[in-house]
Design a protein around this motif. Sequence first.
Motif, PDB file in Angstrom:
ATOM      1  N   ILE A 178       8.784 -10.595  12.022  1.00  0.00           N
ATOM      2  CA  ILE A 178       7.721 -10.579  11.004  1.00  0.00           C
ATOM      3  C   ILE A 178       6.496  -9.893  11.595  1.00  0.00           C
ATOM      4  O   ILE A 178       5.961 -10.330  12.616  1.00  0.00           O
ATOM      5  N   GLU A 179       6.057  -8.830  10.931  1.00  0.00           N
ATOM      6  CA  GLU A 179       4.859  -8.112  11.361  1.00  0.00           C
ATOM      7  C   GLU A 179       3.685  -8.485  10.456  1.00  0.00           C
ATOM      8  O   GLU A 179       3.851  -8.604   9.242  1.00  0.00           O
ATOM      9  N   ASP A 180       2.528  -8.657  11.058  1.00  0.00           N
ATOM     10  CA  ASP A 180       1.298  -8.986  10.326  1.00  0.00           C
ATOM     11  C   ASP A 180       1.504 -10.019   9.214  1.00  0.00           C
ATOM     12  O   ASP A 180       1.183  -9.765   8.040  1.00  0.00           O
ATOM     13  N   ALA A 200       0.824  -1.225   0.000  1.00  0.00           N
ATOM     14  CA  ALA A 200       0.000   0.000   0.000  1.00  0.00           C
ATOM     15  C   ALA A 200       0.851   1.265   0.000  1.00  0.00           C
ATOM     16  O   ALA A 200       0.329   2.366  -0.117  1.00  0.00           O
ATOM     17  N   HIS A 201       2.184   1.123   0.149  1.00  0.00           N
ATOM     18  CA  HIS A 201       3.045   2.304   0.238  1.00  0.00           C
ATOM     19  C   HIS A 201       3.734   2.659  -1.082  1.00  0.00           C
ATOM     20  O   HIS A 201       4.389   3.676  -1.186  1.00  0.00           O
ATOM     21  N   ALA A 202       3.616   1.780  -2.085  1.00  0.00           N
ATOM     22  CA  ALA A 202       4.213   2.043  -3.392  1.00  0.00           C
ATOM     23  C   ALA A 202       3.644   1.048  -4.399  1.00  0.00           C
ATOM     24  O   ALA A 202       3.815  -0.157  -4.239  1.00  0.00           O
ATOM     25  N   GLY A 253       2.149  -8.273  16.000  1.00  0.00           N
ATOM     26  CA  GLY A 253       0.811  -7.883  15.549  1.00  0.00           C
ATOM     27  C   GLY A 253       0.666  -6.374  15.477  1.00  0.00           C
ATOM     28  O   GLY A 253       0.871  -5.680  16.469  1.00  0.00           O
ATOM     29  N   ASP A 254       0.311  -5.886  14.283  1.00  0.00           N
ATOM     30  CA  ASP A 254       0.034  -4.453  14.080  1.00  0.00           C
ATOM     31  C   ASP A 254      -1.475  -4.298  13.866  1.00  0.00           C
ATOM     32  O   ASP A 254      -2.212  -3.991  14.814  1.00  0.00           O
ATOM     33  N   ASP A 255      -1.955  -4.580  12.649  1.00  0.00           N
ATOM     34  CA  ASP A 255      -3.404  -4.558  12.409  1.00  0.00           C
ATOM     35  C   ASP A 255      -4.124  -5.556  13.316  1.00  0.00           C
ATOM     36  O   ASP A 255      -5.303  -5.373  13.635  1.00  0.00           O
ATOM     37  N   LEU A 295      12.571   0.894  17.733  1.00  0.00           N
ATOM     38  CA  LEU A 295      11.810   2.041  17.239  1.00  0.00           C
ATOM     39  C   LEU A 295      11.721   1.876  15.732  1.00  0.00           C
ATOM     40  O   LEU A 295      12.734   1.928  15.027  1.00  0.00           O
ATOM     41  N   LYS A 296      10.505   1.635  15.234  1.00  0.00           N
ATOM     42  CA  LYS A 296      10.304   1.408  13.809  1.00  0.00           C
ATOM     43  C   LYS A 296       9.928   2.728  13.164  1.00  0.00           C
ATOM     44  O   LYS A 296       8.818   3.225  13.351  1.00  0.00           O
ATOM     45  N   THR A 297      10.860   3.318  12.415  1.00  0.00           N
ATOM     46  CA  THR A 297      10.568   4.636  11.869  1.00  0.00           C
ATOM     47  C   THR A 297      11.323   4.961  10.580  1.00  0.00           C
ATOM     48  O   THR A 297      11.692   6.100  10.335  1.00  0.00           O
TER      49      THR A 297
HETATM   50  P1  PGA Z   1       0.521   2.481   7.743  1.00  0.00           P
HETATM   51  O1  PGA Z   1       1.600   1.343   7.549  1.00  0.00           O
HETATM   52  O2  PGA Z   1       1.079   3.545   8.613  1.00  0.00           O
HETATM   53  O3  PGA Z   1       0.282   2.897   6.325  1.00  0.00           O
HETATM   54  O4  PGA Z   1      -0.684   1.811   8.356  1.00  0.00           O
HETATM   55  C1  PGA Z   1       2.564   1.045   8.461  1.00  0.00           C
HETATM   56  C2  PGA Z   1       2.461  -0.371   8.903  1.00  0.00           C
HETATM   57  O5  PGA Z   1       1.653  -1.163   8.369  1.00  0.00           O
HETATM   58  O6  PGA Z   1       3.195  -0.728   9.805  1.00  0.00           O
END
Ligand code: PGA
Length: 393
Positions: free
Chosen positions: A267-269, A140-142, A294-296, A370-372
């Motif tokens: 590994i995220e999501d 979704a970012h590119a 877990g993020d979403d 720190l994820k940035t």
């Molecule tokens: P988002 O993506 O800020 O567009 O939700 C970042 C992520 O999924 O970690």
Amino acid sequence: TIEEIILRVILDSRGNETVEAEVHTDYGFGQAAAPSGASTGTYEAKVRPPREAVRDAEKHLIPSLIGEDTRDQITFDARLREIDGTPDFSSIGANVAVALSLACAKAAASSLDLELFHYLGGAFADKTPLPLGNVIGGGAHAPNATSIQEFLVVPTGASGASEGVFVNAAVHRTVKAILQKQGKLSGKGDEGAWAPAISDTEAFEIISEAIATVSDETNIEVRMGIDVAASELWDGKQYRYKDAVRTREEQVAYMADLVDRYNLIYIEDPLFEEDFEAFADLTAAVGDRCLICGDDLFVTNVERITKGVETCAANCVLIKPNQIGTLTETFEAIRLAQKSGMETVMSHRSGETTDATIAHLATAFECIFLKTGVVGGERIAKLNELIRIEELI
Ligand code: PGA
Ligand code: ZN
């Protein structure tokens, strides 16, 4: 006590409007801005259109916050909840809420002449997190890039944050050089990662090579991670990649295989946001050697993290203050995760401002990473703040 609150609409890194808050007290001042996501979770607190939300807040919310004590964060945040009256901040807007909540904490720290990480973390806040940043990305970012949203690196062998920041930057530059050599160099996505039209496998191989080069040069171990953002790939039945389709079971097996093939540390999501069960299968399989985050899935929400603890769904929780809307609830999510034996990672959003508050939160609350991101003004604002914090510790 609060004497004045100013809300304004400012620009974010995607060129969209977002909300900034200023809190003025007799002795203090705090300013904070709301970030915004592109691959947002279904269960996140709800953002309102900035101009509309600011106009409403000036009328119905701000007047009742004047006179509140900024040093009583819990009461301030409870007032936001009470005035909002919904479970997801859809009335005042999670963007207005998070900007106010963070600005309140910063005003309190300023009135005590303390750095925010000291105010929140206390006298014994003595360790900064390592930077986790994406070097290649798509999703979704590119568009037209990888299916997996983020290919991340973390300098596990670095002595601290400041060393780590430069190691990640070296990997980002080395990835550029490899892409250039292969004739695949592209622009960058929303978070500053390279967004070439390559397959996920090619991305893994290129980053493996870049990591090997940088580790050799610096003698610092670097490991790879990914954010699959799998809710974006899930079509209701299967995971749809550009070059493959996978069932739930195949997705779990694919993720486990990637952990071993590329020595993934994170590994995220890996699965879509409802599938606690498949999350648990993957965590059981590789959780001893990889963080399954877990993020979403959790959206920084205590109820969802509780479900995750009960089902052993993950061993790591991504923390995004704007997913829940207040600093108090952000802290509660972190405390629950850590008490339950899970790691926590403090995170930016794909749409960001130069606000660097999360560098302080990550340090105060002892997050592992720190994820940035790695480059770009709105990302380096946080990374450079982390370097300053490390110097103060
Ligand atoms: P988002 O993506 O800020 O567009 O939700 C970042 C992520 O999924 O970690
Ligand atoms: Zn994510």
